[in-house]
Write an enzyme that holds these catalytic residues in place. Sequence first.
Site, PDB file in Angstrom:
ATOM      1  N   ASN A 141       0.852  -1.194   0.000  1.00 50.72           N
ATOM      2  CA  ASN A 141       0.000   0.000   0.000  1.00 50.72           C
ATOM      3  C   ASN A 141       0.885   1.241   0.000  1.00 50.72           C
ATOM      4  O   ASN A 141       1.438   1.634   1.030  1.00 50.72           O
ATOM      5  CB  ASN A 141      -0.920  -0.018   1.230  1.00 50.72           C
ATOM      6  CG  ASN A 141      -1.971   1.089   1.156  1.00 50.72           C
ATOM      7  OD1 ASN A 141      -1.867   2.012   0.345  1.00 50.72           O
ATOM      8  ND2 ASN A 141      -2.994   0.981   2.008  1.00 50.72           N
ATOM      9  N   ASP A 167      -1.523  -0.978  -4.059  1.00 49.64           N
ATOM     10  CA  ASP A 167      -1.725  -0.150  -5.251  1.00 49.64           C
ATOM     11  C   ASP A 167      -0.452  -0.028  -6.085  1.00 49.64           C
ATOM     12  O   ASP A 167       0.598  -0.573  -5.738  1.00 49.64           O
ATOM     13  CB  ASP A 167      -2.262   1.226  -4.838  1.00 49.64           C
ATOM     14  CG  ASP A 167      -1.435   1.843  -3.720  1.00 49.64           C
ATOM     15  OD1 ASP A 167      -0.207   1.575  -3.673  1.00 49.64           O
ATOM     16  OD2 ASP A 167      -2.014   2.565  -2.879  1.00 49.64           O
ATOM     17  N   ASP A 322      -6.345 -13.548 -20.143  1.00 50.08           N
ATOM     18  CA  ASP A 322      -7.199 -14.306 -19.235  1.00 50.08           C
ATOM     19  C   ASP A 322      -8.172 -15.207 -20.016  1.00 50.08           C
ATOM     20  O   ASP A 322      -8.713 -14.795 -21.035  1.00 50.08           O
ATOM     21  CB  ASP A 322      -7.976 -13.304 -18.367  1.00 50.08           C
ATOM     22  CG  ASP A 322      -8.735 -13.993 -17.249  1.00 50.08           C
ATOM     23  OD1 ASP A 322      -8.092 -14.737 -16.478  1.00 50.08           O
ATOM     24  OD2 ASP A 322      -9.955 -13.789 -17.133  1.00 50.08           O
ATOM     25  N   GLU A 351      -3.409 -17.644 -20.899  1.00 48.16           N
ATOM     26  CA  GLU A 351      -3.795 -18.549 -19.821  1.00 48.16           C
ATOM     27  C   GLU A 351      -4.465 -19.765 -20.448  1.00 48.16           C
ATOM     28  O   GLU A 351      -5.614 -19.710 -20.859  1.00 48.16           O
ATOM     29  CB  GLU A 351      -4.767 -17.873 -18.839  1.00 48.16           C
ATOM     30  CG  GLU A 351      -5.065 -18.787 -17.645  1.00 48.16           C
ATOM     31  CD  GLU A 351      -6.365 -18.444 -16.898  1.00 48.16           C
ATOM     32  OE1 GLU A 351      -6.538 -18.975 -15.795  1.00 48.16           O
ATOM     33  OE2 GLU A 351      -7.191 -17.669 -17.410  1.00 48.16           O
ATOM     34  N   HIS A 417      -2.108 -17.051  -8.342  1.00 42.46           N
ATOM     35  CA  HIS A 417      -3.300 -16.592  -7.618  1.00 42.46           C
ATOM     36  C   HIS A 417      -4.470 -17.555  -7.768  1.00 42.46           C
ATOM     37  O   HIS A 417      -5.486 -17.389  -7.101  1.00 42.46           O
ATOM     38  CB  HIS A 417      -3.683 -15.192  -8.119  1.00 42.46           C
ATOM     39  CG  HIS A 417      -4.147 -15.188  -9.549  1.00 42.46           C
ATOM     40  ND1 HIS A 417      -3.365 -15.620 -10.596  1.00 42.46           N
ATOM     41  CD2 HIS A 417      -5.327 -14.815 -10.098  1.00 42.46           C
ATOM     42  CE1 HIS A 417      -4.040 -15.510 -11.721  1.00 42.46           C
ATOM     43  NE2 HIS A 417      -5.235 -15.023 -11.453  1.00 42.46           N
ATOM     44  N   ASP A 418      -4.336 -18.543  -8.647  1.00 44.35           N
ATOM     45  CA  ASP A 418      -5.417 -19.498  -8.887  1.00 44.35           C
ATOM     46  C   ASP A 418      -5.137 -20.885  -8.308  1.00 44.35           C
ATOM     47  O   ASP A 418      -5.862 -21.839  -8.601  1.00 44.35           O
ATOM     48  CB  ASP A 418      -5.667 -19.634 -10.402  1.00 44.35           C
ATOM     49  CG  ASP A 418      -6.472 -18.470 -10.956  1.00 44.35           C
ATOM     50  OD1 ASP A 418      -7.244 -17.857 -10.191  1.00 44.35           O
ATOM     51  OD2 ASP A 418      -6.328 -18.164 -12.158  1.00 44.35           O
ATOM     52  N   ASP A 462      -7.465 -19.949  -3.320  1.00 38.80           N
ATOM     53  CA  ASP A 462      -8.155 -18.657  -3.347  1.00 38.80           C
ATOM     54  C   ASP A 462      -9.340 -18.668  -2.377  1.00 38.80           C
ATOM     55  O   ASP A 462     -10.148 -19.573  -2.450  1.00 38.80           O
ATOM     56  CB  ASP A 462      -8.614 -18.446  -4.788  1.00 38.80           C
ATOM     57  CG  ASP A 462      -9.626 -17.327  -4.968  1.00 38.80           C
ATOM     58  OD1 ASP A 462      -9.742 -16.478  -4.076  1.00 38.80           O
ATOM     59  OD2 ASP A 462     -10.284 -17.325  -6.029  1.00 38.80           O
ATOM     60  N   ARG A 466      -3.999 -15.433  -1.609  1.00 32.13           N
ATOM     61  CA  ARG A 466      -3.860 -14.015  -1.975  1.00 32.13           C
ATOM     62  C   ARG A 466      -3.663 -13.145  -0.735  1.00 32.13           C
ATOM     63  O   ARG A 466      -4.157 -12.020  -0.665  1.00 32.13           O
ATOM     64  CB  ARG A 466      -5.090 -13.566  -2.773  1.00 32.13           C
ATOM     65  CG  ARG A 466      -5.323 -14.415  -4.028  1.00 32.13           C
ATOM     66  CD  ARG A 466      -6.632 -14.103  -4.736  1.00 32.13           C
ATOM     67  NE  ARG A 466      -6.803 -14.966  -5.926  1.00 32.13           N
ATOM     68  CZ  ARG A 466      -7.814 -14.881  -6.774  1.00 32.13           C
ATOM     69  NH1 ARG A 466      -8.768 -13.973  -6.590  1.00 32.13           N
ATOM     70  NH2 ARG A 466      -7.897 -15.700  -7.807  1.00 32.13           N
TER      71      ARG A 466
END
Lengths: 555, 555
Positions: A141, A167, A322, A351, A417-418, A462, A466
């Site tokens: 952040n 961010d 994606d 992907e 992340h998956d 997930d 994350r």
Amino acid sequence: MHKEAIYHRAEGSYAYPLSENEIRLILKAKRGDLKRCYVLYDDRYTGPGTEKVAEMTKVCWDTLYDYFQVDIYSDTRRIRYFFYLEGENEHIWYAEGGFSEVRPLEGHFQYPYICKADLFKEPLWTKGAVIYQIFPDRFYNGDKNNDPPGCKKWGEAPDSKSFFGGDLKGVMLKLDYLKELGIDAIYFTPIFESPSNHKYDTTDYYRVDKAFGDLDTLRQLVDEAHQRGIKIILDAVFNHCGKDFWAFKEAVSKGPGSRYWQWFNIYSYPVKVGPNPNYETFANGVYTMPKLMTYNPEVREYLLGVIKYWTKEVNLDGWRLDVANEIDHSFWREFRKIVKDINPQAFILGEVWHDALKWLEGDQFDSVMNYPWRDLVVKFFAKNTIDAEAFDCELARLRMMYTSEVVSGLVNLIDSHDTPRFLTLCKGDKRKLMLAVVFQMTYPGIPMVYYGDEIGMEGDNDPDCRRTMIWEEDKQDRDIYALYKKLISIRHSFPWLANSIYRTWHVDPLKNIYGYIREGKEERIWVLINNSGLYNTLKLPLESGGKVVDLLKGE
Amino acid sequence: MHKEAIYHRAEGSYAYPLSENEIRLILKAKRGDLKRCYVLYDDRYTGPGTEKVAEMTKVCWDTLYDYFQVDIYSDTRRIRYFFYLEGENEHIWYAEGGFSEVRPLEGHFQYPYICKADLFKEPLWTKGAVIYQIFPDRFYNGDKNNDPPGCKKWGEAPDSKSFFGGDLKGVMLKLDYLKELGIDAIYFTPIFESPSNHKYDTTDYYRVDKAFGDLDTLRQLVDEAHQRGIKIILDAVFNHCGKDFWAFKEAVSKGPGSRYWQWFNIYSYPVKVGPNPNYETFANGVYTMPKLMTYNPEVREYLLGVIKYWTKEVNLDGWRLDVANEIDHSFWREFRKIVKDINPQAFILGEVWHDALKWLEGDQFDSVMNYPWRDLVVKFFAKNTIDAEAFDCELARLRMMYTSEVVSGLVNLIDSHDTPRFLTLCKGDKRKLMLAVVFQMTYPGIPMVYYGDEIGMEGDNDPDCRRTMIWEEDKQDRDIYALYKKLISIRHSFPWLANSIYRTWHVDPLKNIYGYIREGKEERIWVLINNSGLYNTLKLPLESGGKVVDLLKGE
């Protein structure tokens, strides 16, 4: 001889150009069945009888097959060829027309012309590069002013709706951390406007989500990254949009009369935006993600405009696509042309979790995320459900699925992340993770590191995978970090590690020890992996008479 | 079970869509090895365990393999699947991840989405159509005023340099003859300006050769043909131009400074236009045909402009592509887009003599000239070098090389301007030719008739196969003509004969008798071919209880 096991076709991963004057041929046969294998070849326009002969090399094998390979040079670029196969007590000829007892005079295999325009061209910078994957809300952040309302405290456990305030400014502040680690490129999961934390449900394709920053922040981030020699890859989510995307909203409100009705596949009116939607979505009924009809020329034009805008506007180095496998091939062909026209060095990464040959023939993607490879790594290192012999065979099988140039550009990941974090799949046994990373960093392809893996982060599927990045050094695993850093520097020293040349060296399923050799032009790297969890002593001859260095210890 | 003989991959001719909600799967196994074969399939986003089961049908076999086939319907268009294979005393599961003893929970084959834009779309008019090939200089002289100087007398033996004065006006005058025969489309070998009789060495891509007529003649011919329901296909010669093509002439005269130097591959200056040329040509050193560098964007733009012009200007119905296999795939993709944008019903027919899968995946050609099929027909009917059993097996092998939609659109020819006449290969035995034509006209695909075959013309290899058309009825073989006419009318009555559904019925290698069944929705055609040259009596059960008609005799 088991003729029915012999396979060759003058296409795909069995016949492909290496350069304008050279093709590689692969022939597959039942393991152990062929003693020797030759190719006879000549220009297509010369009559039969004058063919040159080259012996093929058995480059690898899996449980069922041996793979024979040869590279053929052609002045004229027009090649016809056939094979001569020697078994234990017999021999046979093999051509496009089938098998024959006598040398075939016609019906040869044809590689009719090596066309320059069809050569597989990957970006130059990916050779030897290591990519780092960032889920922006969870990395750092850097600007408290843009935090979404109701942010959780950094370090708390995430659920599917949590926000943490990470961010682009945060990434910018940590570029030196990444540079120190040795990262060459960052792949960001989506950053365009969207109501979710993952942002795979885009509201506005032309705007950076305000929780992450804005156009200027992105531009500045790319500049700062480029100054450090770090490339930036963004996530293109084109299979579907978010339910708040303006075109969908207009289709919902205006109905079949809307100009945008045909952008979607809506079954009836009124449109039910909620559970059990009456329109096509990503997966089954994910109503927040209406599927975009990419065969519709208007949709195509819109999405390709988006790509054109960002690639140019912020000087991007690539796109990760994606759900790339659920969009038309013809869309991706246009996509490639547009991206490469702007930046020939842009990296196009799809992907696709399964066999991706159809997307990797030079006209669509440069690479895919290599999940089948990850499956093997999980089975061998984390779960110990396959032994060294099976691991070696299955790796060979995967390498032979694609052309060698594709293999050297595949993005090898141990998690994302998956998926659950790799260390979690190892039940926290960091020795297993470290072995897997040694393997990842010395295997052909492009290693990708999921943020936090390098400091020993854990997390199940997930949303648990994350979690927010751990920045306090005393909470990081510095052993793991040191290993990552060392291995990345080794990879930079020997960029040819990306190449597809890979030789099995030592396979011991009893002790579960696995060794392989990587070869550059002047150097050779021997890797020996003790996956037994036990102490072992081993005497192995090295083939070289030259200088030998332990790369990990530097001795 | 011979696992190493089992082949499936979720691409090419092994997995392809039939419609937006249906895919066809093919699995290949060692002949006789599998007793039964099932596919288990479900939506990609549902978990394992709920898969639907469908038994696969053995649709055909060749000497080495059985081919199992099944069509799968999917609401969601997203399919994962795996196979269950039963042998004599064992069974096994088979998925993308390999073979397993237990039902696989992951690593399934994936057909991730049936994309509308990627569906194979052939023109509608080719279904049931018969094409007629014309070599314009030799068909009919309709306008004596445009005869090239030094024309030979009609009927004299041609040599490689002969001209005979045939022209477009001549074809126009014979359209009623073709209509009477039942022809649906004419494919013309090249008609653009060129110094040769074959015109494969183009001088001006924008001009009809004056010996054939001009723009108006062509326009009129197309109109007249269209009025009779006959389509017109021209020959696109883009691999090379003629030595008198303006761009080549300018490169030759101005040298490396010329804007057109890069349109060719010229090795040195000055350019040697003559035997032993110092530039790349068609085949080996055919100096009259300099190869065009189709990877060069300027060359591309020029040639695609030519295609755009003619397709629009004279309302063409298709293009045959000369030496199509030596030009970049990316060129043909652009070509297809341009042609289909102008006329979605245009037919794109490539000249590829060998395995053409790479060009037939929906993004390039609609069809190719089916020379491998011709090779079999020559061997079985004309030369008797393979028996009925081998013929049946090899036909099956060819049918399984491509998707069923491609097979139903392949252009089946028994000869052409590039081969000896079929009757000559039969040493004049017209019974052999007639059997072959019965076979051609009842086989899946699009039959093509080389001008004059229908009246029993003979001729050895080029130039002899390019004799002038015989128009005197007393010199024509009217038996052969009557058979052609009858068979073409049968084909028009049963346009589904073009479809790929083909069932072996009776194979007797001893008597050399071969029978097969063709199936429409409501009718069925049994064909029995006595290729022995001897009188034979045979008792065969027909499976139908309905009305049976002898189609050739009409009884």
